[in-house]
Design a protein around this motif. Structure first.
Motif, PDB file in Angstrom:
ATOM      1  N   LEU A   5      49.220  68.341  32.997  1.00  0.00           N
ATOM      2  CA  LEU A   5      50.072  68.680  31.869  1.00  0.00           C
ATOM      3  C   LEU A   5      50.020  67.509  30.906  1.00  0.00           C
ATOM      4  O   LEU A   5      50.375  66.389  31.257  1.00  0.00           O
ATOM      5  N   ILE A   6      49.532  67.752  29.686  1.00  0.00           N
ATOM      6  CA  ILE A   6      49.401  66.631  28.751  1.00  0.00           C
ATOM      7  C   ILE A   6      50.417  66.679  27.609  1.00  0.00           C
ATOM      8  O   ILE A   6      50.629  65.671  26.934  1.00  0.00           O
ATOM      9  N   ALA A  29      53.089  74.504  26.276  1.00  0.00           N
ATOM     10  CA  ALA A  29      52.546  73.543  27.233  1.00  0.00           C
ATOM     11  C   ALA A  29      51.046  73.421  27.006  1.00  0.00           C
ATOM     12  O   ALA A  29      50.350  74.428  26.823  1.00  0.00           O
ATOM     13  N   VAL A  30      50.552  72.199  26.991  1.00  0.00           N
ATOM     14  CA  VAL A  30      49.117  71.954  26.849  1.00  0.00           C
ATOM     15  C   VAL A  30      48.623  71.368  28.170  1.00  0.00           C
ATOM     16  O   VAL A  30      49.145  70.354  28.648  1.00  0.00           O
ATOM     17  N   LEU A  31      47.650  72.040  28.755  1.00  0.00           N
ATOM     18  CA  LEU A  31      47.077  71.616  30.025  1.00  0.00           C
ATOM     19  C   LEU A  31      45.631  71.183  29.820  1.00  0.00           C
ATOM     20  O   LEU A  31      44.909  71.776  29.021  1.00  0.00           O
ATOM     21  N   GLN A  40      38.388  71.104  29.749  1.00  0.00           N
ATOM     22  CA  GLN A  40      38.812  72.142  28.826  1.00  0.00           C
ATOM     23  C   GLN A  40      40.322  72.028  28.640  1.00  0.00           C
ATOM     24  O   GLN A  40      41.052  71.697  29.568  1.00  0.00           O
ATOM     25  N   THR A  41      40.788  72.316  27.436  1.00  0.00           N
ATOM     26  CA  THR A  41      42.209  72.251  27.122  1.00  0.00           C
ATOM     27  C   THR A  41      42.739  73.670  26.961  1.00  0.00           C
ATOM     28  O   THR A  41      42.086  74.523  26.338  1.00  0.00           O
ATOM     29  N   HIS A  42      43.910  73.918  27.544  1.00  0.00           N
ATOM     30  CA  HIS A  42      44.552  75.226  27.456  1.00  0.00           C
ATOM     31  C   HIS A  42      45.934  75.047  26.842  1.00  0.00           C
ATOM     32  O   HIS A  42      46.688  74.180  27.261  1.00  0.00           O
ATOM     33  N   GLU A  43      46.277  75.866  25.871  1.00  0.00           N
ATOM     34  CA  GLU A  43      47.612  75.853  25.294  1.00  0.00           C
ATOM     35  C   GLU A  43      48.318  77.138  25.702  1.00  0.00           C
ATOM     36  O   GLU A  43      47.816  78.230  25.463  1.00  0.00           O
ATOM     37  N   LEU A  44      49.476  76.994  26.341  1.00  0.00           N
ATOM     38  CA  LEU A  44      50.228  78.135  26.842  1.00  0.00           C
ATOM     39  C   LEU A  44      51.574  78.239  26.138  1.00  0.00           C
ATOM     40  O   LEU A  44      52.181  77.229  25.790  1.00  0.00           O
ATOM     41  N   ALA A  45      52.056  79.447  25.967  1.00  0.00           N
ATOM     42  CA  ALA A  45      53.417  79.697  25.498  1.00  0.00           C
ATOM     43  C   ALA A  45      54.141  80.354  26.670  1.00  0.00           C
ATOM     44  O   ALA A  45      53.821  81.485  27.061  1.00  0.00           O
ATOM     45  N   ILE A  46      55.084  79.651  27.270  1.00  0.00           N
ATOM     46  CA  ILE A  46      55.755  80.106  28.475  1.00  0.00           C
ATOM     47  C   ILE A  46      57.167  80.585  28.110  1.00  0.00           C
ATOM     48  O   ILE A  46      57.951  79.839  27.530  1.00  0.00           O
ATOM     49  N   THR A  47      57.483  81.814  28.469  1.00  0.00           N
ATOM     50  CA  THR A  47      58.812  82.366  28.240  1.00  0.00           C
ATOM     51  C   THR A  47      59.738  81.855  29.340  1.00  0.00           C
ATOM     52  O   THR A  47      59.429  81.983  30.525  1.00  0.00           O
ATOM     53  N   ALA A  74      53.988  74.057  37.812  1.00  0.00           N
ATOM     54  CA  ALA A  74      53.773  73.518  39.164  1.00  0.00           C
ATOM     55  C   ALA A  74      53.393  74.631  40.138  1.00  0.00           C
ATOM     56  O   ALA A  74      52.490  74.446  40.977  1.00  0.00           O
ATOM     57  N   ARG A  75      54.030  75.796  40.029  1.00  0.00           N
ATOM     58  CA  ARG A  75      53.665  76.927  40.891  1.00  0.00           C
ATOM     59  C   ARG A  75      52.250  77.412  40.587  1.00  0.00           C
ATOM     60  O   ARG A  75      51.491  77.764  41.494  1.00  0.00           O
ATOM     61  N   LEU A  76      51.887  77.427  39.302  1.00  0.00           N
ATOM     62  CA  LEU A  76      50.535  77.823  38.909  1.00  0.00           C
ATOM     63  C   LEU A  76      49.498  76.872  39.509  1.00  0.00           C
ATOM     64  O   LEU A  76      48.498  77.303  40.084  1.00  0.00           O
TER      65      LEU A  76
END
Length: 84
Positions: A5-6, A29-31, A40-47, A74-76
């Motif tokens: 998690l960055i 969240a940017v991972l 690779q960078t992933h940007e997520l929008a978490i509800t 953390a679960r992911l």
């Protein structure tokens, strides 16, 4: 495979329309994923949602929402690593 998690920030939030004391929102969240020497960078929008006291400060609300999102991440990660 490594996932880190960055960056994490509250994107939006609002009081729940029917449940008193509940705040809902989205956390950005940017991972960073490293796999086989590729990054690779992933940007997520978490509800997310959180139940809070009526006198909770804006900072407390943001922290509660980010903690909920961090728990989901953390679960992911545990699931992807085969430990969850």
């Amino acid at each position: 495979m490594t996932i880190e998690l960055i960056d994490i920030a509250v994107r939006d939030k609002a009081a729940h329309p029917r449940l008193a004391g509940r705040t809902t929102g989205h956390v950005r969240a940017v991972l960073s994923e490293t796999h086989a020497d590729r990054q690779q960078t992933h940007e997520l929008a978490i509800t997310v949602w959180a139940d809070l006291a009526a006198d909770a400060s804006d900072a407390d609300i943001d922290m509660a929402l980010m903690l909920k999102a961090a728990a989901i991440i953390a679960r992911l990660k545990a699931s992807l690593n085969g430990t969850g």
